[in-house]
Design a protein around this motif. Structure first.
Motif, PDB file in Angstrom:
ATOM      1  N   ILE A 281       0.821  -1.214   0.000  1.00 12.54           N
ATOM      2  CA  ILE A 281       0.000   0.000   0.000  1.00 12.54           C
ATOM      3  C   ILE A 281       0.856   1.267   0.000  1.00 12.54           C
ATOM      4  N   CYS A 282       2.007   1.230   0.622  1.00 15.69           N
ATOM      5  CA  CYS A 282       2.890   2.404   0.624  1.00 15.69           C
ATOM      6  C   CYS A 282       3.390   2.710  -0.791  1.00 15.69           C
ATOM      7  N   THR A 283       3.720   1.682  -1.542  1.00 14.71           N
ATOM      8  CA  THR A 283       4.159   1.859  -2.920  1.00 14.71           C
ATOM      9  C   THR A 283       3.030   2.432  -3.771  1.00 14.71           C
ATOM     10  N   ILE A 284       1.825   1.962  -3.544  1.00 10.72           N
ATOM     11  CA  ILE A 284       0.664   2.461  -4.282  1.00 10.72           C
ATOM     12  C   ILE A 284       0.464   3.949  -4.003  1.00 10.72           C
ATOM     13  N   VAL A 285       0.577   4.332  -2.735  1.00  8.29           N
ATOM     14  CA  VAL A 285       0.412   5.742  -2.372  1.00  8.29           C
ATOM     15  C   VAL A 285       1.541   6.573  -2.974  1.00  8.29           C
ATOM     16  N   LYS A 286       2.754   6.100  -2.876  1.00  4.92           N
ATOM     17  CA  LYS A 286       3.900   6.843  -3.416  1.00  4.92           C
ATOM     18  C   LYS A 286       3.771   7.036  -4.926  1.00  4.92           C
ATOM     19  N   ASN A 287       3.281   6.017  -5.619  1.00  7.99           N
ATOM     20  CA  ASN A 287       3.110   6.096  -7.072  1.00  7.99           C
ATOM     21  C   ASN A 287       1.847   6.862  -7.466  1.00  7.99           C
ATOM     22  N   ASP A 288       1.069   7.283  -6.486  1.00  5.39           N
ATOM     23  CA  ASP A 288      -0.157   8.053  -6.696  1.00  5.39           C
ATOM     24  C   ASP A 288      -1.128   7.321  -7.617  1.00  5.39           C
ATOM     25  N   ASP A 289      -1.295   6.026  -7.370  1.00  4.67           N
ATOM     26  CA  ASP A 289      -2.161   5.169  -8.184  1.00  4.67           C
ATOM     27  C   ASP A 289      -3.517   5.015  -7.490  1.00  4.67           C
ATOM     28  N   LYS A 290      -4.393   5.953  -7.755  1.00  5.43           N
ATOM     29  CA  LYS A 290      -5.699   5.983  -7.085  1.00  5.43           C
ATOM     30  C   LYS A 290      -6.542   4.749  -7.399  1.00  5.43           C
ATOM     31  N   SER A 291      -6.533   4.292  -8.632  1.00  6.25           N
ATOM     32  CA  SER A 291      -7.358   3.133  -8.975  1.00  6.25           C
ATOM     33  C   SER A 291      -6.872   1.873  -8.269  1.00  6.25           C
ATOM     34  N   GLU A 292      -5.573   1.705  -8.156  1.00  7.09           N
ATOM     35  CA  GLU A 292      -5.043   0.538  -7.438  1.00  7.09           C
ATOM     36  C   GLU A 292      -5.328   0.647  -5.937  1.00  7.09           C
ATOM     37  N   LEU A 293      -5.235   1.852  -5.387  1.00  6.22           N
ATOM     38  CA  LEU A 293      -5.559   2.063  -3.979  1.00  6.22           C
ATOM     39  C   LEU A 293      -7.031   1.756  -3.724  1.00  6.22           C
ATOM     40  N   ARG A 294      -7.887   2.234  -4.600  1.00  9.95           N
ATOM     41  CA  ARG A 294      -9.318   1.976  -4.462  1.00  9.95           C
ATOM     42  C   ARG A 294      -9.597   0.472  -4.485  1.00  9.95           C
ATOM     43  N   LYS A 295      -8.942  -0.237  -5.395  1.00 10.25           N
ATOM     44  CA  LYS A 295      -9.112  -1.688  -5.496  1.00 10.25           C
ATOM     45  C   LYS A 295      -8.626  -2.389  -4.227  1.00 10.25           C
ATOM     46  N   LYS A 296      -7.494  -1.942  -3.713  1.00 10.24           N
ATOM     47  CA  LYS A 296      -6.927  -2.546  -2.502  1.00 10.24           C
ATOM     48  C   LYS A 296      -7.849  -2.320  -1.306  1.00 10.24           C
ATOM     49  N   LEU A 297      -8.332  -1.088  -1.124  1.00 14.67           N
ATOM     50  CA  LEU A 297      -9.207  -0.778   0.012  1.00 14.67           C
ATOM     51  C   LEU A 297     -10.530  -1.524  -0.097  1.00 14.67           C
ATOM     52  N   ARG A 298     -11.054  -1.648  -1.309  1.00 17.64           N
ATOM     53  CA  ARG A 298     -12.295  -2.386  -1.519  1.00 17.64           C
ATOM     54  C   ARG A 298     -12.099  -3.863  -1.193  1.00 17.64           C
ATOM     55  N   GLY A 299     -10.963  -4.417  -1.575  1.00 15.01           N
ATOM     56  CA  GLY A 299     -10.670  -5.816  -1.272  1.00 15.01           C
ATOM     57  C   GLY A 299     -10.589  -6.076   0.221  1.00 15.01           C
ATOM     58  N   VAL A 300      -9.925  -5.188   0.945  1.00 13.90           N
ATOM     59  CA  VAL A 300      -9.822  -5.333   2.400  1.00 13.90           C
ATOM     60  C   VAL A 300     -11.195  -5.194   3.047  1.00 13.90           C
ATOM     61  N   GLN A 301     -11.990  -4.270   2.548  1.00 13.93           N
ATOM     62  CA  GLN A 301     -13.332  -4.089   3.108  1.00 13.93           C
ATOM     63  C   GLN A 301     -14.189  -5.328   2.857  1.00 13.93           C
ATOM     64  N   ASN A 302     -14.100  -5.903   1.679  1.00 13.76           N
ATOM     65  CA  ASN A 302     -14.887  -7.090   1.369  1.00 13.76           C
ATOM     66  C   ASN A 302     -14.411  -8.326   2.131  1.00 13.76           C
ATOM     67  N   ASP A 303     -13.091  -8.493   2.224  1.00 10.59           N
ATOM     68  CA  ASP A 303     -12.535  -9.693   2.852  1.00 10.59           C
ATOM     69  C   ASP A 303     -12.572  -9.656   4.372  1.00 10.59           C
ATOM     70  N   TYR A 304     -12.364  -8.503   4.957  1.00  9.16           N
ATOM     71  CA  TYR A 304     -12.207  -8.406   6.413  1.00  9.16           C
ATOM     72  C   TYR A 304     -13.258  -7.533   7.091  1.00  9.16           C
ATOM     73  N   ARG A 305     -14.115  -6.902   6.311  1.00  8.04           N
ATOM     74  CA  ARG A 305     -15.132  -5.991   6.848  1.00  8.04           C
ATOM     75  C   ARG A 305     -14.497  -4.835   7.619  1.00  8.04           C
ATOM     76  N   LEU A 306     -13.392  -4.334   7.089  1.00 14.12           N
ATOM     77  CA  LEU A 306     -12.687  -3.212   7.705  1.00 14.12           C
ATOM     78  C   LEU A 306     -12.649  -2.040   6.748  1.00 14.12           C
ATOM     79  N   ARG A 307     -12.835  -0.861   7.285  1.00 11.17           N
ATOM     80  CA  ARG A 307     -12.716   0.362   6.501  1.00 11.17           C
ATOM     81  C   ARG A 307     -11.352   0.985   6.782  1.00 11.17           C
ATOM     82  N   LEU A 308     -10.961   1.936   5.964  1.00 13.99           N
ATOM     83  CA  LEU A 308      -9.643   2.561   6.077  1.00 13.99           C
ATOM     84  C   LEU A 308      -9.378   3.094   7.484  1.00 13.99           C
ATOM     85  N   GLY A 309     -10.351   3.721   8.099  1.00 11.24           N
ATOM     86  CA  GLY A 309     -10.173   4.271   9.438  1.00 11.24           C
ATOM     87  C   GLY A 309      -9.894   3.205  10.493  1.00 11.24           C
ATOM     88  N   ASP A 310     -10.298   1.952  10.225  1.00  9.45           N
ATOM     89  CA  ASP A 310     -10.098   0.865  11.178  1.00  9.45           C
ATOM     90  C   ASP A 310      -8.636   0.428  11.271  1.00  9.45           C
TER      91      ASP A 310
END
Length: 131
Positions: free
Chosen positions: A32-61
């Motif tokens: 995730i740090c590499t994604i943020v550094k590369n400013d890849d919003k679509s990949e970040l969105r995909k990663k956060l959505r995957g974590v939310q679906n798999d673990y029921r966690l939001r970014l703030g968690d």
């Protein structure tokens, strides 16, 4: 004998086709740090959505548990000029999470002011969100 064989086949196939959602969250957030550094919003969105679906966690968690070179994700985005990912994360987090003190005892707004990032687009988005 026939029933036990069917039961065994059913049990084996259940394990073989079990979803990968039981993977470790640390592995899912590893780059995730590499994604943020590369400013890849679509990949970040995909990663956060995957974590939310798999673990029921939001970014703030899990936001406070992630450190990129000693900085939080939004601080890291500010340091690297990653406007797309930085503003996206600010929009996804609650105001209470954005105004809370981070590990060094400074809130994100105070840190951004003391380091000259409030005039950046991420800083302006932060101000708009918390005010």
């Amino acid at each position: 004998m026939k029933n036990s064989t069917l039961l065994l086949i059913g049990a084996v196939s259940a394990f073989a086709f079990a979803p990968a959602s039981y993977a470790d969250i640390n592995e899912d957030l590893a780059n995730i740090c590499t994604i943020v550094k590369n400013d890849d919003k679509s990949e970040l969105r995909k990663k956060l959505r995957g974590v939310q679906n798999d673990y029921r966690l939001r970014l703030g968690d899990y936001y406070t548990g992630i450190s990129c070179g000693g900085s939080s994700l939004i601080r890291y985005a500010m340091e690297n000029g990653s406007v797309e990912t930085g503003t996206y994360m600010i929009k996804r987090m609650g105001v209470s999470d954005l105004t809370a003190a981070e590990k060094d005892g400074m809130a994100l707004k105070d840190w951004a002011q003391s380091n000259g990032y409030m005039d950046s687009e991420i800083g302006k988005e932060l101000l708009a969100r918390i005010n």
